[in-house]
Design a protein around this motif. Structure first.
Motif, PDB file in Angstrom:
ATOM      1  N   VAL A 131       3.633   2.647   0.255  1.00 45.13           N
ATOM      2  CA  VAL A 131       3.921   4.071   0.460  1.00 45.13           C
ATOM      3  C   VAL A 131       3.798   4.895  -0.820  1.00 45.13           C
ATOM      4  CG1 VAL A 131       6.422   4.067   0.015  1.00 45.13           C
ATOM      5  CG2 VAL A 131       5.464   5.596   1.766  1.00 45.13           C
ATOM      6  N   SER A 132       3.821   4.257  -1.974  1.00 42.95           N
ATOM      7  CA  SER A 132       3.676   4.987  -3.236  1.00 42.95           C
ATOM      8  C   SER A 132       2.305   4.756  -3.877  1.00 42.95           C
ATOM      9  CB  SER A 132       4.783   4.576  -4.209  1.00 42.95           C
ATOM     10  OG  SER A 132       4.748   3.181  -4.431  1.00 42.95           O
TER      11      SER A 132
ATOM     12  N   GLN B 203      -1.451   5.085  -5.283  1.00 42.31           N
ATOM     13  CA  GLN B 203      -1.933   6.191  -6.111  1.00 42.31           C
ATOM     14  C   GLN B 203      -2.836   7.160  -5.346  1.00 42.31           C
ATOM     15  OE1 GLN B 203      -4.260   4.577  -9.298  1.00 42.31           O
ATOM     16  NE2 GLN B 203      -5.496   3.270  -7.979  1.00 42.31           N
ATOM     17  N   HIS B 204      -3.497   6.713  -4.265  1.00 37.07           N
ATOM     18  CA  HIS B 204      -4.339   7.602  -3.464  1.00 37.07           C
ATOM     19  C   HIS B 204      -3.494   8.301  -2.416  1.00 37.07           C
ATOM     20  CE1 HIS B 204      -8.231   5.104  -4.451  1.00 37.07           C
ATOM     21  NE2 HIS B 204      -7.649   5.623  -5.515  1.00 37.07           N
ATOM     22  N   TYR B 205      -3.567   9.621  -2.419  1.00 37.49           N
ATOM     23  CA  TYR B 205      -2.659  10.344  -1.517  1.00 37.49           C
ATOM     24  C   TYR B 205      -3.008  10.109  -0.042  1.00 37.49           C
ATOM     25  CZ  TYR B 205      -5.809  14.164  -0.044  1.00 37.49           C
ATOM     26  OH  TYR B 205      -6.802  14.907   0.524  1.00 37.49           O
ATOM     27  N   ARG B 206      -4.300   9.858   0.264  1.00 35.03           N
ATOM     28  CA  ARG B 206      -4.674   9.607   1.664  1.00 35.03           C
ATOM     29  C   ARG B 206      -4.043   8.313   2.179  1.00 35.03           C
ATOM     30  NH1 ARG B 206      -9.371  11.914  -0.467  1.00 35.03           N
ATOM     31  NH2 ARG B 206     -10.040  13.823   0.623  1.00 35.03           N
ATOM     32  N   VAL B 207      -3.923   7.334   1.291  1.00 30.41           N
ATOM     33  CA  VAL B 207      -3.244   6.082   1.664  1.00 30.41           C
ATOM     34  C   VAL B 207      -1.774   6.375   1.956  1.00 30.41           C
ATOM     35  CG1 VAL B 207      -2.564   3.778   0.872  1.00 30.41           C
ATOM     36  CG2 VAL B 207      -4.838   4.674   0.316  1.00 30.41           C
ATOM     37  N   ARG B 208      -1.168   7.189   1.094  1.00 28.62           N
ATOM     38  CA  ARG B 208       0.252   7.508   1.303  1.00 28.62           C
ATOM     39  C   ARG B 208       0.456   8.211   2.649  1.00 28.62           C
ATOM     40  NH1 ARG B 208      -0.362   9.245  -4.112  1.00 28.62           N
ATOM     41  NH2 ARG B 208       0.109  11.442  -3.665  1.00 28.62           N
ATOM     42  N   VAL B 209      -0.459   9.136   2.975  1.00 35.68           N
ATOM     43  CA  VAL B 209      -0.354   9.847   4.251  1.00 35.68           C
ATOM     44  C   VAL B 209      -0.444   8.867   5.417  1.00 35.68           C
ATOM     45  CG1 VAL B 209      -1.509  11.485   5.784  1.00 35.68           C
ATOM     46  CG2 VAL B 209      -1.224  12.040   3.365  1.00 35.68           C
ATOM     47  N   ASP B 210      -1.422   7.969   5.374  1.00 31.65           N
ATOM     48  CA  ASP B 210      -1.602   7.012   6.473  1.00 31.65           C
ATOM     49  C   ASP B 210      -0.425   6.052   6.586  1.00 31.65           C
ATOM     50  OD1 ASP B 210      -4.012   8.107   7.179  1.00 31.65           O
ATOM     51  OD2 ASP B 210      -5.216   6.721   5.978  1.00 31.65           O
ATOM     52  N   VAL B 211       0.129   5.644   5.453  1.00 30.95           N
ATOM     53  CA  VAL B 211       1.285   4.733   5.477  1.00 30.95           C
ATOM     54  C   VAL B 211       2.477   5.421   6.142  1.00 30.95           C
ATOM     55  CG1 VAL B 211       3.017   3.588   4.041  1.00 30.95           C
ATOM     56  CG2 VAL B 211       0.607   3.350   3.502  1.00 30.95           C
ATOM     57  N   ILE B 212       2.684   6.690   5.806  1.00 26.96           N
ATOM     58  CA  ILE B 212       3.821   7.424   6.392  1.00 26.96           C
ATOM     59  C   ILE B 212       3.633   7.556   7.901  1.00 26.96           C
ATOM     60  CG2 ILE B 212       4.941   9.687   6.481  1.00 26.96           C
ATOM     61  CD1 ILE B 212       4.246   9.882   3.425  1.00 26.96           C
ATOM     62  N   GLN B 213       2.425   7.880   8.333  1.00 26.32           N
ATOM     63  CA  GLN B 213       2.162   7.999   9.770  1.00 26.32           C
ATOM     64  C   GLN B 213       2.351   6.660  10.472  1.00 26.32           C
ATOM     65  OE1 GLN B 213      -1.796   9.605   9.598  1.00 26.32           O
ATOM     66  NE2 GLN B 213      -1.094  11.740   9.463  1.00 26.32           N
ATOM     67  N   ALA B 214       1.861   5.591   9.820  1.00 29.58           N
ATOM     68  CA  ALA B 214       2.026   4.253  10.399  1.00 29.58           C
ATOM     69  C   ALA B 214       3.502   3.876  10.496  1.00 29.58           C
ATOM     70  CB  ALA B 214       1.271   3.222   9.548  1.00 29.58           C
ATOM     71  N   THR B 215       4.254   4.191   9.461  1.00 19.98           N
ATOM     72  CA  THR B 215       5.693   3.895   9.473  1.00 19.98           C
ATOM     73  C   THR B 215       6.364   4.603  10.642  1.00 19.98           C
ATOM     74  OG1 THR B 215       5.688   3.677   7.056  1.00 19.98           O
ATOM     75  CG2 THR B 215       7.822   4.003   8.126  1.00 19.98           C
ATOM     76  N   GLY B 216       5.966   5.855  10.867  1.00 15.20           N
ATOM     77  CA  GLY B 216       6.538   6.603  11.979  1.00 15.20           C
ATOM     78  C   GLY B 216       6.296   5.911  13.308  1.00 15.20           C
ATOM     79  N   ALA B 217       5.066   5.459  13.539  1.00 20.49           N
ATOM     80  CA  ALA B 217       4.742   4.797  14.805  1.00 20.49           C
ATOM     81  C   ALA B 217       5.406   3.427  14.905  1.00 20.49           C
ATOM     82  CB  ALA B 217       3.228   4.649  14.932  1.00 20.49           C
ATOM     83  N   VAL B 218       5.379   2.654  13.825  1.00 20.48           N
ATOM     84  CA  VAL B 218       5.963   1.306  13.837  1.00 20.48           C
ATOM     85  C   VAL B 218       7.429   1.359  14.213  1.00 20.48           C
ATOM     86  CG1 VAL B 218       6.668  -0.600  12.326  1.00 20.48           C
ATOM     87  CG2 VAL B 218       4.322   0.257  12.253  1.00 20.48           C
ATOM     88  N   ILE B 219       8.156   2.343  13.673  1.00 20.37           N
ATOM     89  CA  ILE B 219       9.596   2.428  13.972  1.00 20.37           C
ATOM     90  C   ILE B 219       9.833   3.062  15.341  1.00 20.37           C
ATOM     91  CG2 ILE B 219      11.732   3.591  13.271  1.00 20.37           C
ATOM     92  CD1 ILE B 219      10.989   2.983  10.406  1.00 20.37           C
ATOM     93  N   GLN B 220       9.019   4.059  15.687  1.00 23.11           N
ATOM     94  CA  GLN B 220       9.230   4.733  16.968  1.00 23.11           C
ATOM     95  C   GLN B 220       8.971   3.777  18.139  1.00 23.11           C
ATOM     96  OE1 GLN B 220       8.279   8.821  17.023  1.00 23.11           O
ATOM     97  NE2 GLN B 220       7.606   8.802  19.150  1.00 23.11           N
ATOM     98  N   PHE B 221       7.951   2.917  18.024  1.00 25.72           N
ATOM     99  CA  PHE B 221       7.639   1.977  19.102  1.00 25.72           C
ATOM    100  C   PHE B 221       8.234   0.603  18.837  1.00 25.72           C
ATOM    101  CE2 PHE B 221       4.223   5.105  19.347  1.00 25.72           C
ATOM    102  CZ  PHE B 221       4.255   5.430  20.698  1.00 25.72           C
ATOM    103  N   GLY B 222       8.856   0.453  17.673  1.00 25.62           N
ATOM    104  CA  GLY B 222       9.398  -0.853  17.306  1.00 25.62           C
ATOM    105  C   GLY B 222      10.907  -0.850  17.283  1.00 25.62           C
ATOM    106  N   ASN B 223      11.453  -1.419  16.220  1.00 27.54           N
ATOM    107  CA  ASN B 223      12.909  -1.581  16.091  1.00 27.54           C
ATOM    108  C   ASN B 223      13.481  -0.413  15.300  1.00 27.54           C
ATOM    109  OD1 ASN B 223      15.535  -2.409  15.686  1.00 27.54           O
ATOM    110  ND2 ASN B 223      14.967  -4.544  15.322  1.00 27.54           N
ATOM    111  N   GLY B 224      14.332   0.403  15.922  1.00 32.25           N
ATOM    112  CA  GLY B 224      14.920   1.569  15.268  1.00 32.25           C
ATOM    113  C   GLY B 224      15.799   1.227  14.081  1.00 32.25           C
ATOM    114  N   LYS B 225      16.262  -0.022  14.022  1.00 32.31           N
ATOM    115  CA  LYS B 225      17.126  -0.414  12.901  1.00 32.31           C
ATOM    116  C   LYS B 225      16.406  -0.328  11.556  1.00 32.31           C
ATOM    117  CE  LYS B 225      19.992  -3.571  15.655  1.00 32.31           C
ATOM    118  NZ  LYS B 225      20.411  -4.976  15.867  1.00 32.31           N
TER     119      LYS B 225
END
Length: 832
Positions: free
Chosen positions: A193-194, A196-218
Motif C-alpha cells: 500500500v505504500s 512508490q508508484h501512485y497507481r499501485v497505491r490506488v489499485d491496492v486501496i481499491q483491492a483492499t476495499g473489495a477484499v474486506i467488503q466481500f471477505g472477512n470484516g474483522k
C-alpha cells in the motif's frame, strides 16, 4: 462437429511436433505458429473454438506455458490460451488444467517466471479466468490466493497492479467462499500500500476495499492505520481511492455498525482535502450514509425527525449536516474523541493538522452533545493552542468557537474559569476568547460580570509580562466588546483595568497601540465621544485600584507601569484626580523607598510636567499642590546620596523642577517661596556627573536670579557665581551656554541692588574670569560670554576696560575684546 473435426485434423501434425519428446525449440515454435494460424487467425464459431481448445489444446499449451524453456514459446502459448478462454463458451472446463499451471509458474519455490511481461500476461490470464468462470473458481480458491500472495509483492509494478485487479475479481466471483481465505491477502496488500508508484497505491486501496467488503470484516482493524496514512498521500487520486473505499464500507459492509466509530473519522477527514473533487466525493458519500442510517433507524429517530429545528445562532456560511449524519457522530463521539485528542498532540505535524481539522468537523456534527465531553475537549484545546504550527492553532480555535455556539455558558465558562484559578496559560485565554466569539450575545449577557471580574483579577491580568500572554488577554477583551457591544457598560471598569495592564506591558509598542484602539472601541460601543470619557468616569476607581498597596511598592511592582499608563493615557483627566495622584507620589517618593522605584515614578512625573497644562494642570488645580510637590517630593530627593541610582533620581528631580519652571506652572510668587529651600540643592546639582543635572541646575539658578534677583543678599550672590563660573569650563557646550546666560542674570541682580559697591571685588574677579572664556574655542560660547560681559559692563566699565587692556594681547583674536570695548564706549557716549 464437422468443422471442429476439420480444425483438429489441421492441428494434429503441429500438436504431434509440440508434444514430441525430441522436439527442438525451432520445431516447437513452428508448431505453435501453425496452431495460431489455424485457431487465432481464422474466424471460427465459439463452439468450434471450445471443442478444439478443450479437447486438444489446453493441456499441451498449459505444459508449454509451465515448462517450456523458450520465452517465445511460452509467450505464444499464453496468447493461444487467452484466445481460447476469451472465445470459448465453456471456459470453466479449463480450470483443472490452467490453475495448477499458473500456480506452478507464479508461486515460488516450485517455479518462477523470470520475464516480467510474461508474469503480467499470466496474471491477466488469471483475471480472465476469474471473470469468465465466476463461481466455478471456488474449488481452486486456495491456488488463486496462493498466486496473489506472491504476485502482490512482485518487483514489477504492473504485476502488482494486475494482482490487485485479480483480487477484486476473485472477491466478486466467489463471495460465499472468499471470506474464509480473504485474510491471507491482507498482509501482502498492506506491504504494497505504500509502493512508490501512485497507481499501485490506488489499485491496492481499491483491492483492499473489495477484499474486506466481500471477505472477512474483522480485517478492518488490520488495514485502518494504513488507509489513514494514505489520507496524507501527496497524490489526490490516492486520497480519493481511500475516500471511496471508506464510503463504500460505511454503506455496504456487513458489520459496518461495529466499525462506525473507526470508519467515520477517515471519511470526515476528507472534508478538508485540498482538492474540491475529493471534498465533494466525501460529502456525497456522507449524505448517503446519513440518509441510509435514518431509514434503518426510522423508529428510533421519529421524534427528532418531527421536531428538529436548526439553532438560530448556527455558524454563518455553514450548511448543517442531516439528522442521520449528526446522530451517527453524536452516538460514536465518545469512542472517536480519545484517539483524536491523542493525535492532536502527536509529534508528527501533518497528523496534528489533520486531527485538528477533523475535531472541528466532529464538533459541528455533535452540537450540544459536546457538553458531556467538555473535560477532555478543554484539556486537549489548552495543549493544542500552544502548538508551534499555526494551522493547528487556527483549527482548534475554530473548534472552541463551536463550544460557545452549542454548549451552555454555565457549563463551559465554569470549566474554563476553574482552569484560570490554577495557573492561567495563554492557551486558556485563547480558548475563552474563542468561546466568547462563538456565543450569542443574549446567552453571554448574564455571565458578563463574572467574566469581567475574573479577567481583571491580579492573578490573571498581572500574572505575566510575556507579550504573547498579554496579547491573548487583549484579544479576549476585544471579543467581549465585539460580541456584547453596549452590554459591556456593566463591566467597563474591569475591562479598562485589563486594557491598562496590557498597555503597561514593557517593551511592546505594537501591543500598546492595539490596546489603545481597543479602549477607543470600548468607548464607541457605549456611544461616548472619546476614550477620555471612559477615564473621566473611572479615573478615581483606577487610581484606587493601582494604589491599594502603594506603600510597599518596589521597582518590580506592576502597579508602577499601570500608574504610568493611567497618568499619561488619560491626558487632561488626570488633572481631576490630583488628590489621589499626588498622595501616591508623596508616599512613594520618600528617600527611604526603593531607589529604582522612585526613579521610575520621577520619570512619570517628569513626562507629565513637561506638558502640565495638558495633564496635571488641565483644570488649573495643580498650583495648590505645588508646595507638596516641591517641599515633600522634590526637595528630599535633591539631597545628595551616594550611588548611580541616587544620582539618576537627583537628575529626574531636577528635570521635574525645571519642567515646573519652564512651563510657568511655578509662578514668581511660588518661586520666591521655594528658592531658599531649593537653592543649596540646585547649586550642588551643577556639580553632578550628569550633563542634564548640570544643565538644568544652571537654567534653574538663572531663572531664580531673574525672578528673585532683589531677594538675594550679598552672601547668597557671593556663593552662587563661583559655582556658575565653574560651568564655563564644562565639557558640554550646552552647559557652558547656560552658565553664561545665568551670569548675565547675576549681573542684572547686582545692577538693580545696593550691593554694587560691596561686591566690587567679586565683580572684578568675574570680569577677569569671563575675559579668559571670551577666547573659548567655541564661537557660540564666545558670543554668550560677550553678552554676559556687555550686561556686566554697566557696573564698572572703567575697571572692565583696564582688564581688557591687560588680556587682549593674549587672545588668539582681538575681535571679541574690540566688540566689548566698542560696546562700553557706545554706552558712555549718551551719558556725555
Amino acid at each position: 462437429m464437422a468443422a471442429a473435426a476439420e480444425v483438429a485434423q489441421a492441428l494434429s501434425r503441429a500438436l504431434s511436433s509440440l508434444q514430441g519428446p525430441d522436439c527442438g525449440r525451432a520445431a516447437r515454435l513452428r508448431a505453435l505458429e501453425t496452431i495460431r494460424a489455424e485457431v487465432q487467425e481464422r474466424p471460427l464459431p465459439a463452439a468450434v473454438v471450445q471443442e478444439v481448445f478443450g479437447a486438444q489444446l489446453v493441456r499441451p499449451l498449459a505444459r508449454c506455458l509451465a515448462g517450456d524453456a523458450a520465452e517465445r514459446c511460452r509467450e505464444l502459448a499464453l496468447q493461444l490460451l487467452r484466445h481460447g478462454l476469451s472465445h470459448g463458451d465453456r471456459p470453466e472446463e479449463a480450470l483443472p488444467v490452467l490453475l495448477p499451471a499458473l500456480a506452478q509458474r507464479l508461486c515460488p519455490p516450485q517455479g518462477f517466471e523470470p520475464c516480467e511481461e510474461l508474469r503480467l500476461g499470466l496474471l491477466q490470464l488469471l483475471g480472465l479466468l476469474l471473470q469468465r468462470c465466476g463461481a466455478a473458481v471456488a474449488p481452486y480458491l486456495s491456488d488463486v490466493i496462493r498466486i496473489l500472495q506472491a504476485t502482490l509483492l512482485d518487483h514489477y509494478a504492473e504485476v502488482r497492479r494486475e494482482s490487485c485487479r485479480c483480487a477484486v475479481a476473485c472477491a466478486q466471483a466467489v463471495p460465499e467462499h472468499f471470506h474464509m481465505q480473504s485474510e491471507s491477502l491482507i498482509n501482502p496488500l498492506m506491504q504494497t500500500v505504500s509502493h512508490q508508484h501512485y497507481r499501485v497505491r490506488v489499485d491496492v486501496i481499491q483491492a483492499t476495499g473489495a477484499v474486506i467488503q466481500f471477505g472477512n470484516g474483522k480485517s478492518v482493524d488490520d488495514v485502518l492505520s494504513h488507509l489513514a496514512q494514505r489520507l496524507f498521500d501527496e497524490i489526490p487520486k490516492v486520497r480519493q481511492a481511500v475516500t471511496t473505499v471508506i464510503g463504500e464500507w460505511l454503506l455496504h459492509l456487513r458489520d459496518r455498525y461495529s466499525y462506525f466509530h473507526k470508519l467515520i473519522p477517515l471519511l470526515l477527514g476528507s472534508f478538508t482535502d485540498e482538492i474540491p473533487e475529493n471534498m465533494t466525493l466525501a460529502w456525497t458519500y456522507w449524505e448517503k450514509i446519513g440518509l441510509q442510517w435514518e431509514k434503518e433507524n426510522e423508529e428510533d429517530l421519529k421524534d427528532k425527525m418531527d421536531f428538529s429545528v436548526s439553532p438560530s445562532h448556527y455558524p454563518k456560511g455553514v450548511t448543517r449536516p442531516g439528522l442521520g449524519c449528526r446522530e451517527l457522530v453524536s452516538r460514536n463521539l465518545s469512542k472517536i474523541l480519545p484517539g483524536l485528542c491523542h493525535d492532536i498532540t502527536d509529534w508528527v505535524e501533518n497528523t496534528r493538522i489533520k486531527a485538528s481539522q477533523l475535531l472541528y468537523t466532529l464538533l459541528l456534527h455533535a452540537e450540544d452533545h459536546i457538553t458531556q465531553h467538555m473535560d477532555l475537549l478543554l484539556r486537549t484545546l489548552y495543549q493544542a493552542c500552544l502548538d508551534e504550527e499555526s494551522e493547528v492553532v487556527r483549527n482548534c480555535v475554530k473548534a472552541a468557537e463551536l463550544i460557545g455556539t452549542f454548549v451552555n455558558p454555565k457549563v463551559s465558562l465554569k470549566l474554563i474559569t476553574s482552569a484560570f484559578e490554577k495557573t492561567p496559560k495563554p492557551s486558556c485565554i485563547m480558548v475563552l476568547t474563542a468561546v466568547i466569539r462563538g456565543s450569542p450575545k443574549e446567552i453571554l449577557q448574564p455571565h458578563l460580570t463574572d467574566l469581567g471580574n475574573m479577567l481583571s483579577q491580579a492573578g490573571v491580568c498581572q500574572r505575566s509580562e510575556e507579550v504573547f500572554y498579554m496579547e491573548q488577554l487583549l484579544y479576549c477583551v476585544e471579543a467581549l466588546i465585539e460580541v456584547c457591544q453596549e452590554d459591556c457598560k456593566e463591566i467597563c471598569l474591569q475591562l479598562l483595568k485589563v486594557l491598562v495592564t496590557v498597555m503597561a506591558t514593557p517593551d511592546s509598542q505594537h501591543l500598546k497601540e492595539k490596546a489603545e484602539e481597543t479602549v477607543c472601541s470600548l468607548a464607541e460601543v457605549q456611544q461616548l465621544d472619546s476614550f477620555l470619557c471612559l477615564y473621566k468616569q473611572h479615573i478615581i476607581q483606577l487610581l484606587e485600584w493601582v494604589s491599594v498597596s502603594h506603600d510597599s511598592w518596589t521597582c518590580y511592582s506592576p502597579e508602577i507601569l499601570q500608574l504610568d499608563v493611567i497618568a499619561n493615557h488619560s491626558g487632561p483627566v488626570i488633572g481631576e484626580a490630583l488628590d489621589d495622584f499626588i498622595l501616591i507620589l508623596k508616599t512613594c517618593l520618600q528617600p527611604n523607598k526603593d531607589p529604582q522605584m522612585r526613579l521610575k515614578l520621577f520619570t512619570v512625573l517628569s513626562q507629565l510636567l513637561q506638558k502640565a497644562n495638558e495633564t496635571v494642570n488641565s483644570q488649573g488645580l495643580f498650583p495648590s499642590y505645588l508646595e507638596i510637590v516641591i517641599k515633600d517630593i522634590l526637595a528630599p530627593n535633591l539631597q545628595w546620596h551616594a550611588g548611580r541610582t541616587a544620582a539618576a533620581i537627583r537628575t529626574t528631580a531636577v528635570s521635574c523642577l525645571w519642567a515646573l519652571i519652564h512651563c510657568e506652572t511655578l509662578s514668581p510668587e511660588e518661586t520666591l517661596k521655594v528658592k531658599d529651600v531649593l537653592m543649596p540643592e540646585i547649586i550642588a546639582a551643577m556639580d553632578e556627573d550628569s550633563k542634564i543635572s548640570r544643565l538644568m541646575g544652571c537654567c534653574i539658578v538663572g531663572v531664580f536670579l531673574k525672578v528673585c534677583g532683589r531677594q538675594f543678599d550679598e552672601d547668597q550672590l557671593t556663593k552662587i557665581y563661583p559655582e556658575v563660573l565653574k560651568r564655563l569650563d564644562d565639557a558640554s557646550r550646552d552647559v557652558r551656554l547656560a552658565a553664561a546666560r545665568t551670569l548675565t542674570n547675576w549681573f542684572n541682580c547686582v545692577k538693580d541692588s545696593d550691593m554694587k559697591s560691596v561686591m566690587k571685588s567679586n565683580i572684578e574677579i568675574l570680569y577677569q574670569e569671563l575675559l579668559i572664556h571670551l577666547d573659548d574655542q567655541d564661537q557660540d560660547t564666545q558670543n554668550a560670554v560677550l553678552n554676559a560681559l556687555k550686561e556686566g559692563s554697566i557696573l564698572y566699565p572703567e575697571l572692565l576696560v583696564r582688564e581688557i587692556e591687560v588680556i587682549i594681547h593674549k587672545h588668539r583674536t582681538p575681535v571679541y575684546c574690540n566688540q566689548l570695548l566698542h560696546h562700553i564706549q557706545s554706552a558712555k557716549e549718551p551719558l556725555l
